[in-house]
Design a protein around this motif. Structure first.
Motif, PDB file in Angstrom:
ATOM      1  N   SER A 235       0.780  -1.231   0.000  1.00 12.72           N
ATOM      2  CA  SER A 235       0.000   0.000   0.000  1.00 12.72           C
ATOM      3  C   SER A 235       0.812   1.280   0.000  1.00 12.72           C
ATOM      4  O   SER A 235       0.242   2.366  -0.082  1.00 12.72           O
ATOM      5  CB  SER A 235      -0.964   0.018   1.183  1.00 12.72           C
ATOM      6  N   ASN A 236       2.133   1.195   0.060  1.00 11.59           N
ATOM      7  CA  ASN A 236       2.913   2.392  -0.225  1.00 11.59           C
ATOM      8  C   ASN A 236       2.607   2.900  -1.631  1.00 11.59           C
ATOM      9  O   ASN A 236       2.777   4.084  -1.925  1.00 11.59           O
ATOM     10  CB  ASN A 236       4.403   2.101  -0.059  1.00 11.59           C
ATOM     11  N   THR A 237       2.134   1.990  -2.491  1.00 12.19           N
ATOM     12  CA  THR A 237       1.708   2.369  -3.840  1.00 12.19           C
ATOM     13  C   THR A 237       0.570   3.385  -3.794  1.00 12.19           C
ATOM     14  O   THR A 237       0.434   4.224  -4.695  1.00 12.19           O
ATOM     15  CB  THR A 237       1.250   1.120  -4.619  1.00 12.19           C
TER      16      THR A 237
ATOM     17  N   TYR B  58       5.408  11.385   8.160  1.00 13.26           N
ATOM     18  CA  TYR B  58       4.409  11.241   7.107  1.00 13.26           C
ATOM     19  C   TYR B  58       4.864  10.133   6.168  1.00 13.26           C
ATOM     20  O   TYR B  58       6.045  10.054   5.814  1.00 13.26           O
ATOM     21  CB  TYR B  58       4.271  12.532   6.307  1.00 13.26           C
ATOM     22  N   GLY B  59       3.926   9.275   5.765  1.00 12.55           N
ATOM     23  CA  GLY B  59       4.290   8.187   4.866  1.00 12.55           C
ATOM     24  C   GLY B  59       3.172   7.184   4.740  1.00 12.55           C
ATOM     25  O   GLY B  59       2.004   7.547   4.588  1.00 12.55           O
ATOM     26  N   HIS B  60       3.524   5.908   4.867  1.00  8.24           N
ATOM     27  CA  HIS B  60       2.522   4.854   4.721  1.00  8.24           C
ATOM     28  C   HIS B  60       3.175   3.543   5.131  1.00  8.24           C
ATOM     29  O   HIS B  60       4.384   3.473   5.372  1.00  8.24           O
ATOM     30  CB  HIS B  60       2.043   4.756   3.268  1.00  8.24           C
ATOM     31  N   THR B  61       2.367   2.508   5.224  1.00  6.50           N
ATOM     32  CA  THR B  61       2.883   1.152   5.373  1.00  6.50           C
ATOM     33  C   THR B  61       2.349   0.323   4.224  1.00  6.50           C
ATOM     34  O   THR B  61       1.410   0.724   3.530  1.00  6.50           O
ATOM     35  CB  THR B  61       2.446   0.513   6.706  1.00  6.50           C
TER      36      THR B  61
ATOM     37  N   SER C 268     -10.415   1.073   2.505  1.00 10.59           N
ATOM     38  CA  SER C 268     -10.941   0.282   1.396  1.00 10.59           C
ATOM     39  C   SER C 268     -10.064   0.435   0.161  1.00 10.59           C
ATOM     40  O   SER C 268      -9.915   1.536  -0.377  1.00 10.59           O
ATOM     41  CB  SER C 268     -12.375   0.713   1.066  1.00 10.59           C
ATOM     42  N   ASN C 269      -9.501  -0.670  -0.284  1.00 11.20           N
ATOM     43  CA  ASN C 269      -8.686  -0.652  -1.492  1.00 11.20           C
ATOM     44  C   ASN C 269      -9.502  -0.318  -2.734  1.00 11.20           C
ATOM     45  O   ASN C 269      -8.957   0.109  -3.746  1.00 11.20           O
ATOM     46  CB  ASN C 269      -7.989  -2.002  -1.660  1.00 11.20           C
ATOM     47  N   THR C 270     -10.826  -0.504  -2.657  1.00 14.27           N
ATOM     48  CA  THR C 270     -11.703  -0.153  -3.773  1.00 14.27           C
ATOM     49  C   THR C 270     -11.548   1.326  -4.122  1.00 14.27           C
ATOM     50  O   THR C 270     -11.545   1.699  -5.308  1.00 14.27           O
ATOM     51  CB  THR C 270     -13.169  -0.463  -3.416  1.00 14.27           C
ATOM     52  N   ASN C 271     -11.412   2.164  -3.095  1.00 15.16           N
ATOM     53  CA  ASN C 271     -11.239   3.602  -3.323  1.00 15.16           C
ATOM     54  C   ASN C 271     -10.041   3.885  -4.229  1.00 15.16           C
ATOM     55  O   ASN C 271     -10.133   4.663  -5.186  1.00 15.16           O
ATOM     56  CB  ASN C 271     -11.021   4.327  -1.992  1.00 15.16           C
ATOM     57  N   THR C 272      -8.900   3.278  -3.913  1.00 20.65           N
ATOM     58  CA  THR C 272      -7.673   3.619  -4.616  1.00 20.65           C
ATOM     59  C   THR C 272      -7.629   3.010  -6.016  1.00 20.65           C
ATOM     60  O   THR C 272      -7.095   3.625  -6.944  1.00 20.65           O
ATOM     61  CB  THR C 272      -6.445   3.175  -3.805  1.00 20.65           C
ATOM     62  N   VAL C 273      -8.176   1.810  -6.178  1.00 16.66           N
ATOM     63  CA  VAL C 273      -8.234   1.232  -7.529  1.00 16.66           C
ATOM     64  C   VAL C 273      -9.117   2.101  -8.418  1.00 16.66           C
ATOM     65  O   VAL C 273      -8.806   2.333  -9.598  1.00 16.66           O
ATOM     66  CB  VAL C 273      -8.733  -0.221  -7.484  1.00 16.66           C
ATOM     67  N   LEU C 274     -10.210   2.623  -7.863  1.00 14.30           N
ATOM     68  CA  LEU C 274     -11.049   3.563  -8.619  1.00 14.30           C
ATOM     69  C   LEU C 274     -10.268   4.815  -9.010  1.00 14.30           C
ATOM     70  O   LEU C 274     -10.370   5.296 -10.149  1.00 14.30           O
ATOM     71  CB  LEU C 274     -12.266   3.966  -7.782  1.00 14.30           C
ATOM     72  N   LEU C 275      -9.481   5.340  -8.103  1.00 12.55           N
ATOM     73  CA  LEU C 275      -8.674   6.517  -8.407  1.00 12.55           C
ATOM     74  C   LEU C 275      -7.676   6.229  -9.523  1.00 12.55           C
ATOM     75  O   LEU C 275      -7.431   7.090 -10.386  1.00 12.55           O
ATOM     76  CB  LEU C 275      -7.938   6.995  -7.160  1.00 12.55           C
ATOM     77  N   GLY C 276      -7.106   5.030  -9.521  1.00 15.29           N
ATOM     78  CA  GLY C 276      -6.196   4.654 -10.600  1.00 15.29           C
ATOM     79  C   GLY C 276      -6.901   4.627 -11.942  1.00 15.29           C
ATOM     80  O   GLY C 276      -6.356   5.087 -12.963  1.00 15.29           O
TER      81      GLY C 276
ATOM     82  N   GLY D 226      -1.740  -1.287  -4.417  1.00 17.25           N
ATOM     83  CA  GLY D 226      -0.629  -1.963  -3.764  1.00 17.25           C
ATOM     84  C   GLY D 226       0.279  -2.841  -4.592  1.00 17.25           C
ATOM     85  O   GLY D 226       0.973  -3.674  -4.032  1.00 17.25           O
ATOM     86  N   ALA D 227       0.338  -2.682  -5.906  1.00 12.95           N
ATOM     87  CA  ALA D 227       1.105  -3.619  -6.751  1.00 12.95           C
ATOM     88  C   ALA D 227       2.542  -3.196  -7.005  1.00 12.95           C
ATOM     89  O   ALA D 227       3.276  -3.895  -7.683  1.00 12.95           O
ATOM     90  CB  ALA D 227       0.392  -3.818  -8.086  1.00 12.95           C
ATOM     91  N   GLY D 228       2.989  -2.065  -6.459  1.00  8.77           N
ATOM     92  CA  GLY D 228       4.310  -1.540  -6.788  1.00  8.77           C
ATOM     93  C   GLY D 228       5.471  -2.373  -6.269  1.00  8.77           C
ATOM     94  O   GLY D 228       5.334  -3.193  -5.358  1.00  8.77           O
ATOM     95  N   ILE D 229       6.639  -2.149  -6.871  1.00  7.44           N
ATOM     96  CA  ILE D 229       7.894  -2.815  -6.516  1.00  7.44           C
ATOM     97  C   ILE D 229       8.963  -1.738  -6.362  1.00  7.44           C
ATOM     98  O   ILE D 229       8.999  -0.774  -7.135  1.00  7.44           O
ATOM     99  CB  ILE D 229       8.327  -3.816  -7.610  1.00  7.44           C
ATOM    100  N   SER D 230       9.839  -1.889  -5.369  1.00  7.86           N
ATOM    101  CA  SER D 230      10.897  -0.897  -5.194  1.00  7.86           C
ATOM    102  C   SER D 230      12.067  -1.500  -4.432  1.00  7.86           C
ATOM    103  O   SER D 230      12.102  -2.710  -4.158  1.00  7.86           O
ATOM    104  CB  SER D 230      10.351   0.342  -4.469  1.00  7.86           C
ATOM    105  N   THR D 231      13.023  -0.651  -4.076  1.00  8.48           N
ATOM    106  CA  THR D 231      14.146  -0.996  -3.209  1.00  8.48           C
ATOM    107  C   THR D 231      14.127  -0.036  -2.024  1.00  8.48           C
ATOM    108  O   THR D 231      13.428   0.983  -2.038  1.00  8.48           O
ATOM    109  CB  THR D 231      15.490  -0.859  -3.931  1.00  8.48           C
TER     110      THR D 231
END
Length: 415
Positions: free
Chosen positions: A108-110, A362-365, A204-212, A302-307
Protein backbone atom coordinates in the motif's frame (compact mmCIF):
# COMPACT_ATOMS: atom_id res chain seq x y z
CA UNK A 1 -1.86 0.02 5.13
CA UNK A 2 -0.97 -2.10 2.23
CA UNK A 3 -3.08 -3.47 -0.32
CA UNK A 4 -3.24 -4.48 2.99
CA UNK A 5 -1.65 -1.53 4.85
CA UNK A 6 -0.91 -2.56 3.88
CA UNK A 7 -2.69 -5.92 3.62
CA UNK A 8 -6.00 -7.28 2.64
CA UNK A 9 -7.70 -7.17 6.02
CA UNK A 10 -9.62 -4.20 7.43
CA UNK A 11 -8.87 -4.17 11.16
CA UNK A 12 -5.25 -5.19 10.69
CA UNK A 13 -4.78 -2.37 8.23
CA UNK A 14 -5.98 0.23 10.73
CA UNK A 15 -3.65 -1.23 13.33
CA UNK A 16 -0.72 -0.54 11.03
CA UNK A 17 -1.52 3.16 11.23
CA UNK A 18 -1.84 3.14 14.98
CA UNK A 19 1.13 0.89 15.63
CA UNK A 20 3.33 3.87 14.87
CA UNK A 21 2.89 4.88 18.49
CA UNK A 22 3.98 1.59 20.09
CA UNK A 23 7.38 1.20 21.68
CA UNK A 24 9.08 -2.18 21.32
CA UNK A 25 12.28 -3.16 23.13
CA UNK A 26 14.70 -5.81 21.93
CA UNK A 27 18.16 -7.20 22.41
CA UNK A 28 20.80 -8.70 20.19
CA UNK A 29 24.05 -7.99 18.41
CA UNK A 30 24.37 -5.20 15.85
CA UNK A 31 23.60 -5.89 12.19
CA UNK A 32 25.85 -4.90 9.32
CA UNK A 33 25.38 -1.46 7.77
CA UNK A 34 26.83 1.99 7.13
CA UNK A 35 29.31 3.68 9.40
CA UNK A 36 27.93 4.99 12.66
CA UNK A 37 26.89 8.61 12.83
CA UNK A 38 27.31 10.63 16.04
CA UNK A 39 24.31 11.29 18.27
CA UNK A 40 22.33 14.29 17.12
CA UNK A 41 19.84 16.45 18.97
CA UNK A 42 17.26 18.83 17.59
CA UNK A 43 17.05 22.54 18.22
CA UNK A 44 14.85 23.91 20.99
CA UNK A 45 11.11 23.86 20.48
CA UNK A 46 10.88 20.53 18.67
CA UNK A 47 11.15 16.92 19.73
CA UNK A 48 14.67 15.75 20.52
CA UNK A 49 16.22 13.49 17.91
CA UNK A 50 18.95 11.05 18.86
CA UNK A 51 20.65 8.72 16.39
CA UNK A 52 22.84 6.12 18.05
CA UNK A 53 23.77 3.87 15.14
CA UNK A 54 24.81 0.93 17.27
CA UNK A 55 21.65 1.03 19.37
CA UNK A 56 19.43 1.28 16.28
CA UNK A 57 21.11 -1.69 14.63
CA UNK A 58 20.87 -3.72 17.81
CA UNK A 59 17.18 -2.90 18.15
CA UNK A 60 16.56 -3.70 14.47
CA UNK A 61 18.30 -7.06 14.56
CA UNK A 62 16.79 -8.09 17.87
CA UNK A 63 13.24 -7.43 16.68
CA UNK A 64 13.84 -9.12 13.33
CA UNK A 65 14.95 -12.22 15.22
CA UNK A 66 12.05 -12.01 17.68
CA UNK A 67 9.51 -11.68 14.84
CA UNK A 68 10.98 -14.69 13.05
CA UNK A 69 11.53 -13.02 9.68
CA UNK A 70 13.90 -14.74 7.24
CA UNK A 71 15.26 -11.35 6.15
CA UNK A 72 14.91 -7.61 6.69
CA UNK A 73 16.53 -4.28 5.92
CA UNK A 74 16.46 -0.83 7.49
CA UNK A 75 17.49 2.66 6.45
CA UNK A 76 17.52 5.69 8.74
CA UNK A 77 18.54 9.17 7.58
CA UNK A 78 18.96 12.33 9.64
CA UNK A 79 20.84 15.56 8.89
CA UNK A 80 23.83 13.88 10.56
CA UNK A 81 24.00 10.99 8.08
CA UNK A 82 22.62 7.63 7.07
CA UNK A 83 22.44 4.40 9.06
CA UNK A 84 21.63 1.12 7.34
CA UNK A 85 21.47 -2.51 8.39
CA UNK A 86 20.44 -5.84 6.94
CA UNK A 87 19.39 -9.08 8.59
CA UNK A 88 19.11 -12.67 7.41
CA UNK A 89 18.65 -14.12 3.96
CA UNK A 90 16.46 -13.60 0.91
CA UNK A 91 15.14 -17.17 0.91
CA UNK A 92 14.16 -19.62 3.64
CA UNK A 93 16.96 -22.16 4.02
CA UNK A 94 18.97 -20.11 1.52
CA UNK A 95 22.42 -18.56 1.81
CA UNK A 96 22.07 -15.26 -0.08
CA UNK A 97 22.17 -12.44 2.48
CA UNK A 98 19.70 -9.60 2.27
CA UNK A 99 21.15 -6.50 0.60
CA UNK A 100 20.09 -2.88 0.27
CA UNK A 101 19.74 -3.47 -3.48
CA UNK A 102 17.03 -6.13 -3.12
CA UNK A 103 13.68 -5.45 -4.76
CA UNK A 104 10.49 -6.19 -2.81
CA UNK A 105 6.76 -5.64 -3.15
CA UNK A 106 5.79 -2.36 -1.46
CA UNK A 107 2.06 -3.01 -1.03
CA UNK A 108 0.00 0.00 0.00
CA UNK A 109 2.91 2.39 -0.22
CA UNK A 110 1.71 2.37 -3.84
CA UNK A 111 -1.39 4.25 -2.64
CA UNK A 112 0.71 7.34 -2.02
CA UNK A 113 1.75 7.29 -5.68
CA UNK A 114 -1.80 6.92 -7.01
CA UNK A 115 -3.02 9.68 -4.72
CA UNK A 116 -0.16 11.98 -5.72
CA UNK A 117 -1.02 11.60 -9.40
CA UNK A 118 -4.62 12.58 -8.63
CA UNK A 119 -3.41 15.63 -6.69
CA UNK A 120 -1.15 16.64 -9.58
CA UNK A 121 -4.19 16.48 -11.84
CA UNK A 122 -6.03 18.66 -9.31
CA UNK A 123 -3.21 21.23 -9.57
CA UNK A 124 -3.55 21.18 -13.33
CA UNK A 125 -7.27 21.90 -13.09
CA UNK A 126 -8.22 18.62 -14.77
CA UNK A 127 -10.12 17.26 -11.77
CA UNK A 128 -11.38 18.72 -8.52
CA UNK A 129 -11.36 17.27 -5.03
CA UNK A 130 -15.02 18.28 -4.83
CA UNK A 131 -15.95 16.46 -8.04
CA UNK A 132 -18.49 13.71 -7.59
CA UNK A 133 -17.29 10.23 -8.54
CA UNK A 134 -20.35 9.80 -10.78
CA UNK A 135 -18.83 12.36 -13.14
CA UNK A 136 -16.20 9.77 -14.04
CA UNK A 137 -17.81 6.49 -12.93
CA UNK A 138 -21.62 6.43 -13.16
CA UNK A 139 -21.62 2.78 -12.01
CA UNK A 140 -20.49 3.58 -8.45
CA UNK A 141 -23.19 3.26 -5.75
CA UNK A 142 -23.76 6.65 -4.11
CA UNK A 143 -21.43 8.06 -6.78
CA UNK A 144 -23.48 11.24 -7.08
CA UNK A 145 -22.66 11.96 -3.41
CA UNK A 146 -19.12 10.58 -3.10
CA UNK A 147 -16.34 13.07 -3.82
CA UNK A 148 -12.84 12.46 -5.14
CA UNK A 149 -11.55 13.71 -1.78
CA UNK A 150 -13.57 11.04 0.04
CA UNK A 151 -11.93 8.35 -2.09
CA UNK A 152 -8.54 9.75 -1.10
CA UNK A 153 -9.36 9.91 2.62
CA UNK A 154 -11.15 6.52 2.87
CA UNK A 155 -14.46 8.19 3.73
CA UNK A 156 -16.50 7.11 0.70
CA UNK A 157 -18.25 4.19 2.39
CA UNK A 158 -17.39 1.86 -0.50
CA UNK A 159 -16.73 -1.71 0.62
CA UNK A 160 -13.21 -3.14 0.52
CA UNK A 161 -12.98 -5.82 -2.17
CA UNK A 162 -9.87 -7.34 -0.57
CA UNK A 163 -11.84 -8.53 2.47
CA UNK A 164 -14.22 -10.63 0.35
CA UNK A 165 -14.15 -14.41 0.48
CA UNK A 166 -14.15 -14.51 -3.31
CA UNK A 167 -10.89 -12.60 -3.59
CA UNK A 168 -9.11 -14.48 -0.81
CA UNK A 169 -10.20 -17.85 -2.18
CA UNK A 170 -8.87 -16.88 -5.59
CA UNK A 171 -5.53 -15.81 -4.12
CA UNK A 172 -5.14 -19.26 -2.58
CA UNK A 173 -6.37 -21.32 -5.53
CA UNK A 174 -5.27 -19.16 -8.50
CA UNK A 175 -2.10 -17.38 -7.36
CA UNK A 176 -1.03 -16.58 -10.92
CA UNK A 177 -4.35 -15.07 -11.96
CA UNK A 178 -3.99 -11.71 -13.70
CA UNK A 179 -6.61 -9.33 -12.35
CA UNK A 180 -7.87 -6.37 -14.35
CA UNK A 181 -8.69 -3.27 -12.27
CA UNK A 182 -12.31 -3.36 -13.44
CA UNK A 183 -12.66 -6.86 -11.95
CA UNK A 184 -11.38 -5.61 -8.60
CA UNK A 185 -13.69 -2.62 -8.55
CA UNK A 186 -16.65 -4.81 -9.51
CA UNK A 187 -16.09 -6.99 -6.42
CA UNK A 188 -16.08 -3.93 -4.17
CA UNK A 189 -19.12 -2.31 -5.77
CA UNK A 190 -21.08 -5.55 -5.51
CA UNK A 191 -20.87 -5.34 -1.71
CA UNK A 192 -23.23 -3.04 0.24
CA UNK A 193 -21.64 0.31 1.18
CA UNK A 194 -20.42 0.33 4.77
CA UNK A 195 -21.78 3.82 5.54
CA UNK A 196 -23.14 6.93 3.87
CA UNK A 197 -20.50 9.06 2.09
CA UNK A 198 -18.57 11.11 4.63
CA UNK A 199 -20.22 9.51 7.66
CA UNK A 200 -17.37 7.21 8.66
CA UNK A 201 -13.91 5.88 7.86
CA UNK A 202 -13.06 2.50 6.34
CA UNK A 203 -9.75 1.50 4.79
CA UNK A 204 -10.94 0.28 1.40
CA UNK A 205 -8.69 -0.65 -1.49
CA UNK A 206 -11.70 -0.15 -3.77
CA UNK A 207 -11.24 3.60 -3.32
CA UNK A 208 -7.67 3.62 -4.62
CA UNK A 209 -8.23 1.23 -7.53
CA UNK A 210 -11.05 3.56 -8.62
CA UNK A 211 -8.67 6.52 -8.41
CA UNK A 212 -6.20 4.65 -10.60
CA UNK A 213 -8.88 4.05 -13.21
CA UNK A 214 -9.93 7.70 -13.11
CA UNK A 215 -6.30 8.78 -13.60
CA UNK A 216 -6.06 6.48 -16.63
CA UNK A 217 -9.31 7.91 -17.98
CA UNK A 218 -8.05 11.49 -17.68
CA UNK A 219 -4.57 10.77 -19.02
CA UNK A 220 -5.57 8.31 -21.72
CA UNK A 221 -2.73 5.94 -20.87
CA UNK A 222 -1.95 3.04 -18.48
CA UNK A 223 -1.16 3.80 -14.86
CA UNK A 224 2.34 2.34 -15.28
CA UNK A 225 3.13 5.00 -17.89
CA UNK A 226 1.60 7.74 -15.74
CA UNK A 227 3.76 6.73 -12.76
CA UNK A 228 6.85 6.58 -14.94
CA UNK A 229 6.31 9.98 -16.53
CA UNK A 230 5.05 11.87 -13.50
CA UNK A 231 6.94 10.26 -10.62
CA UNK A 232 9.63 7.68 -11.35
CA UNK A 233 11.57 9.48 -14.11
CA UNK A 234 11.47 13.00 -12.62
CA UNK A 235 12.60 11.71 -9.23
CA UNK A 236 15.19 9.27 -10.60
CA UNK A 237 13.45 6.22 -9.11
CA UNK A 238 15.19 3.77 -11.43
CA UNK A 239 14.51 0.72 -9.29
CA UNK A 240 10.78 1.37 -8.79
CA UNK A 241 8.19 -0.20 -11.09
CA UNK A 242 4.49 -0.78 -11.44
CA UNK A 243 4.21 -4.18 -13.17
CA UNK A 244 1.84 -5.19 -15.93
CA UNK A 245 -1.14 -7.26 -14.77
CA UNK A 246 0.39 -10.39 -16.29
CA UNK A 247 3.78 -9.92 -14.63
CA UNK A 248 4.43 -11.71 -11.33
CA UNK A 249 8.22 -11.41 -11.46
CA UNK A 250 10.54 -9.09 -9.57
CA UNK A 251 13.71 -7.45 -10.95
CA UNK A 252 17.07 -8.87 -9.89
CA UNK A 253 18.22 -8.87 -7.18
CA UNK A 254 15.12 -9.58 -5.14
CA UNK A 255 13.98 -11.20 -1.95
CA UNK A 256 11.46 -14.00 -1.81
CA UNK A 257 8.38 -13.34 0.30
CA UNK A 258 6.76 -15.66 2.87
CA UNK A 259 3.56 -16.05 4.85
CA UNK A 260 2.07 -18.61 7.22
CA UNK A 261 -1.25 -20.34 6.61
CA UNK A 262 -3.53 -19.22 3.76
CA UNK A 263 -5.35 -16.05 2.78
CA UNK A 264 -8.75 -17.54 3.60
CA UNK A 265 -7.66 -18.95 6.95
CA UNK A 266 -6.21 -15.61 8.04
CA UNK A 267 -9.19 -13.45 7.04
CA UNK A 268 -10.49 -13.26 10.60
CA UNK A 269 -7.12 -13.11 12.36
CA UNK A 270 -3.46 -12.95 11.38
CA UNK A 271 -2.42 -14.84 14.51
CA UNK A 272 -1.69 -18.53 14.05
CA UNK A 273 -3.57 -21.00 16.29
CA UNK A 274 -1.59 -21.80 19.47
CA UNK A 275 -0.26 -25.16 18.26
CA UNK A 276 0.91 -23.75 14.93
CA UNK A 277 2.36 -20.67 16.63
CA UNK A 278 4.45 -22.91 18.87
CA UNK A 279 5.64 -24.89 15.85
CA UNK A 280 6.56 -21.71 13.98
CA UNK A 281 8.58 -20.44 16.95
CA UNK A 282 10.31 -23.81 17.20
CA UNK A 283 11.13 -23.77 13.49
CA UNK A 284 9.19 -26.96 12.74
CA UNK A 285 6.50 -25.06 10.80
CA UNK A 286 7.85 -23.06 7.87
CA UNK A 287 6.02 -20.30 5.99
CA UNK A 288 5.02 -20.76 2.36
CA UNK A 289 6.69 -18.91 -0.51
CA UNK A 290 4.38 -16.22 -1.95
CA UNK A 291 6.95 -14.51 -4.14
CA UNK A 292 5.17 -15.25 -7.39
CA UNK A 293 1.66 -14.43 -6.21
CA UNK A 294 0.53 -12.11 -8.99
CA UNK A 295 0.23 -8.63 -7.41
CA UNK A 296 -2.35 -7.44 -9.94
CA UNK A 297 -5.03 -8.20 -7.32
CA UNK A 298 -3.75 -5.13 -5.46
CA UNK A 299 -3.65 -2.86 -8.51
CA UNK A 300 -3.30 0.88 -7.91
CA UNK A 301 -3.72 0.18 -4.19
CA UNK A 302 -0.63 -1.96 -3.76
CA UNK A 303 1.11 -3.62 -6.75
CA UNK A 304 4.31 -1.54 -6.79
CA UNK A 305 7.89 -2.82 -6.52
CA UNK A 306 10.90 -0.90 -5.19
CA UNK A 307 14.15 -1.00 -3.21
CA UNK A 308 14.86 0.50 0.19
CA UNK A 309 16.84 3.47 -1.17
CA UNK A 310 14.23 4.26 -3.83
CA UNK A 311 11.45 4.04 -1.25
CA UNK A 312 13.40 6.39 1.03
CA UNK A 313 13.82 8.84 -1.84
CA UNK A 314 10.11 8.58 -2.63
CA UNK A 315 8.88 9.22 0.92
CA UNK A 316 11.26 12.16 1.25
CA UNK A 317 9.83 13.63 -1.96
CA UNK A 318 6.33 12.91 -0.68
CA UNK A 319 6.91 14.65 2.64
CA UNK A 320 9.08 17.54 1.44
CA UNK A 321 6.82 18.69 -1.39
CA UNK A 322 8.97 17.66 -4.34
CA UNK A 323 5.94 16.22 -6.16
CA UNK A 324 3.33 18.94 -5.48
CA UNK A 325 3.22 22.72 -5.43
CA UNK A 326 3.70 24.46 -2.06
CA UNK A 327 0.04 25.32 -1.48
CA UNK A 328 -1.37 21.87 -2.17
CA UNK A 329 1.49 20.21 -0.30
CA UNK A 330 0.73 22.31 2.75
CA UNK A 331 -2.93 21.32 2.54
CA UNK A 332 -2.03 17.65 2.13
CA UNK A 333 0.13 17.51 5.24
CA UNK A 334 -2.30 19.60 7.27
CA UNK A 335 -5.26 17.52 6.10
CA UNK A 336 -4.49 14.33 7.99
CA UNK A 337 -7.20 13.56 10.52
CA UNK A 338 -7.59 11.04 13.35
CA UNK A 339 -9.00 7.73 12.21
CA UNK A 340 -12.41 7.40 13.89
CA UNK A 341 -11.95 3.76 14.82
CA UNK A 342 -11.38 2.82 18.48
CA UNK A 343 -8.08 0.97 18.87
CA UNK A 344 -7.28 0.96 22.59
CA UNK A 345 -4.64 1.37 23.80
CA UNK A 346 -3.31 2.77 20.51
CA UNK A 347 -3.79 6.57 20.34
CA UNK A 348 -4.37 8.90 17.45
CA UNK A 349 -3.69 7.21 14.10
CA UNK A 350 -4.13 9.78 11.31
CA UNK A 351 -4.91 9.58 7.58
CA UNK A 352 -5.37 12.11 4.80
CA UNK A 353 -5.14 12.40 1.01
CA UNK A 354 -3.54 9.01 0.41
CA UNK A 355 -0.98 9.64 3.13
CA UNK A 356 -0.71 8.61 6.77
CA UNK A 357 0.86 10.35 9.74
CA UNK A 358 2.56 8.00 12.18
CA UNK A 359 4.00 9.88 15.13
CA UNK A 360 6.01 12.75 13.59
CA UNK A 361 6.45 10.89 10.28
CA UNK A 362 4.41 11.24 7.11
CA UNK A 363 4.29 8.19 4.87
CA UNK A 364 2.52 4.85 4.72
CA UNK A 365 2.88 1.15 5.37
CA UNK A 366 2.50 -1.68 2.91
CA UNK A 367 1.65 -5.33 3.20
CA UNK A 368 1.07 -8.10 0.70
CA UNK A 369 1.24 -11.79 1.56
CA UNK A 370 4.97 -12.25 2.11
CA UNK A 371 6.13 -8.61 2.25
CA UNK A 372 5.74 -5.83 4.81
CA UNK A 373 7.24 -2.35 4.53
CA UNK A 374 7.16 0.98 6.34
CA UNK A 375 8.23 4.36 5.00
CA UNK A 376 8.13 7.62 6.91
CA UNK A 377 9.62 11.11 6.69
CA UNK A 378 9.61 13.96 9.20
CA UNK A 379 9.80 17.22 7.18
CA UNK A 380 10.60 19.24 10.32
CA UNK A 381 13.53 17.21 11.68
CA UNK A 382 14.47 15.74 8.27
CA UNK A 383 14.31 12.17 9.62
CA UNK A 384 13.63 9.23 7.28
CA UNK A 385 12.82 5.67 8.37
CA UNK A 386 12.29 2.80 5.93
CA UNK A 387 12.11 -0.89 6.83
CA UNK A 388 11.07 -3.98 4.88
CA UNK A 389 10.74 -7.64 5.79
CA UNK A 390 10.20 -10.75 3.69
CA UNK A 391 7.60 -12.26 6.03
CA UNK A 392 4.10 -10.84 6.43
CA UNK A 393 2.42 -11.14 8.77
CA UNK A 394 4.54 -12.60 11.57
CA UNK A 395 3.37 -15.86 13.11
CA UNK A 396 1.98 -13.92 16.10
CA UNK A 397 0.06 -11.59 13.79
CA UNK A 398 2.26 -8.52 14.09
CA UNK A 399 3.27 -6.56 10.96
CA UNK A 400 7.06 -7.09 11.13
CA UNK A 401 8.38 -4.03 9.26
CA UNK A 402 5.92 -1.65 10.92
CA UNK A 403 6.76 -3.10 14.34
CA UNK A 404 10.49 -2.67 13.75
CA UNK A 405 10.17 0.79 12.22
CA UNK A 406 8.05 2.18 15.01
CA UNK A 407 10.47 0.82 17.58
CA UNK A 408 13.27 2.64 15.75
CA UNK A 409 11.13 5.78 15.76
CA UNK A 410 10.65 5.56 19.52
CA UNK A 411 14.40 5.22 19.96
CA UNK A 412 15.17 8.18 17.68
CA UNK A 413 12.60 10.49 19.27
CA UNK A 414 13.07 9.26 22.81
CA UNK A 415 9.48 8.15 23.27
Amino acid sequence: MAAGAGGKRGAAVVALLAIGLIASGCAGSGAQGAAASPPATASAGVRTVTTDAGALRTRFEGLARELGVPGAAMLVRTPQGEITATYGVTQVNGTTPVSLDDHFRIGSNTKTMTATVILQLVQEGRISLADKVAKYRPDVPNGSRITIEQLLTMRSGLANYTTTLALNTALDTQPQRAWKPEELVAMGLAEPPTFEPGDGWNYSNTNTVLLGLIAEQLEGKPLAEIFQERLFTPLGLRETTYPAVSDSTLPEPYSHGYMYSTNVDTMASNVLPPAQLAQAKAGTLLPSDTTRLNPSWAGAAGAGISTIRDLAHWVEALGSGAVLGPALQKERLAGVEPVPVPLPPLPDPQYGWGIAKIGPLYGHTGELPGYNSFMGYDPVQKVTIVVWTNLAPAADGRPPAATIATSLMKSIYGG
